[in-house]
Design an enzyme around this catalytic site. Structure first.
Site: not given
Ligand code: BGC
Ligand code: BGC
Length: 688
Positions: A259-263
């Site tokens: 996942s992208d950051y905190d996505d």
């Protein structure tokens, strides 16, 4: 380990261990050791026992090989199955040795440079103790209001695909895992506003935004990162069409989806998930293997499993991808890649690395205007003005490991060279004005509604022009800027983008004529904000431009053409094309082959980029008016002619339907050859 051993390992893991294995947490959380909970652990309400189980660390501190090695060893020893963590970092355009920003590197049109950048970045990354990087970014970018265009090789799917794949090759040579991002269509964010929604048809996805990912994955790219974006109104991070149908079923890729950051947590903001638990369920079920920094998997996967909201097969699939990646990198045998800060320092400061970055900078700067004032002549008196004349902030955004103190300023570089005399504007024969954006003005979260040349600097430029002396603008920018008012105030314009660690020397050498500028724009420069998005491969329409006739494609208040087209770039010499021939037709297995004679018709040696654009004739689907299909960089002595061979691969001519099938097209393709996307020096017909 063998696959059988990996499966045995997986079978021996508890649900908690698996949930942690597919979770990425910050390295700083582990920096205080595991004897007792540290600040960041307390904040997240985690115990040291939970933290040591985590599968991956995002390196959120400056590299320190010894310290990182200690953390990896400690975690591996404490893990019940001795599974080492995988350390990841954004090594985007170089590590400590910083290359030009990717948009600038795209201007070289030279895949060997992207590969070399990948390999050298990997060598330095390994010496810092990183195992994987979140690169290459292969988002097709068409909107200069979006600050992240600087991270991409540009607007052409072909260029993004080829440069991205080359970087993957380089990273793999150096043993570091690559990650193609942002999957897919991040460049579509509405009005160029970072994180804003954008959505297109699947047909457009297959034709424009997905192909560069396919190329990077075909090259062996180990990871893929779903975008902060949506397709068919389903966020990419929980989009089964994207993560299962396209990635696994159609492309047969086994790349780990991180996942992208905190996505994952952010699915709550979309209003798609009521809480973090539901967010974790949606993402895992859709095929997102690893959770970067939202702690949703770590916290909620065991309970989701227990109440049957997800199955053990789903969890195992994600966990196995993480284990396989670690195994591919050899981490089970050798999790610590560098134990020695002296080695880190030696590797990251190698002369060969700096020379490579210099070469990349030399080829990525684009000469956009020159009335003859350049190159400068030895003995000249030169005034060096502007915000960037004494700046070390030439690295560009996303250069986390680069050090500004290792960057020379332009003034220092010219002073050391000594062939010209630096003086004030009154004394000077020529004025160099180094200005544009600051590096913080592009990159993530840096959208601009008006991507213009800063007004204050334009006033300065006008004052300098009023002296009557020739003015050369050395432009720094992370995106195409609107230069319509700027251009008339200059005698020459050298676009430096953000050129990296060796940028000042590269610019000095180009301005002095030691090397001939050869960069060609990887993105179109609009005349005005209202033209955005404008790019060379726009789709055709029924009411084509007809000299501005009423009821045709036109603006009442603006031209249709850009200020500078894609592929544009000047040189101190001139080039010509002749004798283009189709040597070999296209087939399923073999590319079409075209040859063309390229001549240096000027009086200096130089390099240029021959570009070939293609368009099918009369086919039952709308297509780009032209699109880049092949290119070659060629170096020529003054007066020299070389025959250049261009290969046109089928994938460069393919058009896809809504299901992602390449349409079976037959017929003729019009090929145009030139030195930018608007001039057709030679025209051919290719039978397909
Ligand atoms: C960016 C990614 C990056 C990640 C980790 C995100 O905000 O969108 O491109 O790799 O952070 O730093
Ligand atoms: C317009 C239509 C109009 C038609 C006949 C077209 O150019 O798009 O709205 O009805 O002409 O006048």
């Amino acid at each position: 380990m063998t696959e059988k051993q990996l499966l045995e390992l997986l079978a021996s893991m508890s649900a908690e261990e698996k949930a942690a294995q597919i979770s990425q947490i910050p390295l700083s959380m582990c920096a205080g050791g595991f004897a007792e909970p540290t600040g960041p652990m307390v904040e997240q309400q985690l115990t040291p026992e939970q933290v040591v189980l985590c599968g991956s660390l995002i390196c959120d501190q400056m590299p320190d090989a010894e310290k990182f090695a200690g953390i990896v060893r400690d975690m591996t020893e404490r893990h019940p199955h001795h599974i080492p963590p995988i350390l990841m970092r954004d090594v985007i355009h170089g590590c400590r040795t910083v290359y030009p920003i990717p948009l600038a590197l795209g201007c070289t049109f030279e895949e060997s440079l992207a590969e070399e950048m990948g390999a050298i970045s990997a060598e330095e990354a390994v010496a810092c103790g990183y195992h994987a990087t979140f690169a290459p970014m292969v988002d097709v970018v068409r909107d200069p209001r979006w600050g992240r265009v600087m991270e991409s090789p540009g607007e052409s799917p072909a260029l993004c695909g080829q440069m991205g794949a080359a970087m993957v090759r380089g990273l793999r040579k150096g043993g570091v895992a690559a990650c193609a991002k942002h999957f897919a269509g991040y460049g579509l964010c509405g009005s160029g506003l970072d994180y804003a929604p954008g959505d297109v048809s699947r047909t457009e996805m297959y034709n424009t935004y997905l192909p560069p990912f396919k190329e990077a994955l075909d090259e062996g790219c180990e990871m893929v990162m779903p975008a902060f974006m949506m397709v068919d109104r389903i966020p990419c991070i929980c989009n089964p069409w994207l993560l299962k149908e396209v990635l696994r079923n159609q492309w047969h890729s086994d790349a780990m989806a991180i996942s992208d950051y905190d996505d994952i947590r952010q699915l709550m903001y979309h209003g798609i998930a009521g809480d973090k638990r539901e967010a974790a369920r949606l993402a895992l079920s859709a095929g997102a293997d690893m959770d970067m920094m939202s702690f949703a998997y770590l916290r909620h996967v065991p309970e989701l499993l227990e109440d049957g909201s997800i199955s053990m097969e789903q969890l195992d699939e994600a966990c196995l991808r993480v284990l396989r990646l670690k195994n591919k990198l050899g981490l089970f045998e050798n999790p610590v890649w560098c134990v020695d800060n002296a080695r880190q320092e030696e590797t990251c400061t190698r002369q060969a690395h700096r020379s490579s970055a210099l070469e990349a900078a030399l080829r990525s700067c684009v000469l956009m205007k020159n009335d003859g004032v350049l190159p400068l002549k030895p003995g000249m008196k030169v005034a060096l003005e502007g915000s960037h004349a004494d700046s070390r902030n030439l690295l560009g955004s996303w250069s986390l490991d680069g050090l500004a103190q290792e960057v020379q300023t332009l003034r220092e570089s010219f002073a050391a060279d000594g062939r010209i005399t630096l003086t004030d504007t009154e004394e000077a024969d020529v004025i160099l004005f180094a200005a544009g954006e600051e590096q913080e003005e592009s990159g993530e979260g840096t959208s601009k509604a008006n991507p213009v040349f800063p007004e204050e600097q334009l006033q300065q430029l006008r004052q300098l022009q009023a002296t009557g002396k020739p003015v050369v603008l050395i432009l720094f920018c992370g995106r195409p800027l609107i230069l319509t008012d700027v251009l008339p105030c200059t005698n020459a314009l050298m676009n430096a983008w953000f050129p990296g660690t060796m940028g000042a020397d590269a610019l000095r050498m180009l301005l002095m004529g030691d090397r001939n500028p050869s960069g060609h724009l990887s993105m179109t420069f609009p005349r005005s904000v209202g033209q955005i998005p404008i790019h060379h491969d726009q789709l055709t329409t029924s009411r084509l431009y007809n000299g501005g006739a009423p009821y045709s494609l036109r603006y009442l208040d603006e031209d249709l053409s850009p200020l500078f087209p894609f592929g544009f770039g000047l040189s101190y010499t001139s080039f010509a094309l002749s004798g283009a021939k189709v040597q070999q037709p296209l087939s399923e297995e073999e590319p079409a082959v075209v040859t063309v004679d390229v001549s240096n018709t000027g009086s200096l040696p130089g390099e240029t980029v021959v570009q070939l654009y293609a368009r099918w004739k009369d086919i039952p689907v709308v297509q780009p008016k032209k699109r880049l299909a092949a290119w070659a960089r060629v170096a020529l002595e003054a007066g020299e002619t070389k025959t250049v061979t261009l290969k046109i691969f089928k994938k460069r001519l393919d058009l896809y339907d809504q299901q992602g099938n390449a349409r079976a097209l037959q017929g003729k393709c019009r090929l145009t050859l030139g030195f930018d996307s608007t001039t057709a020096a030679e025209v051919l017909c290719l039978d397909c």
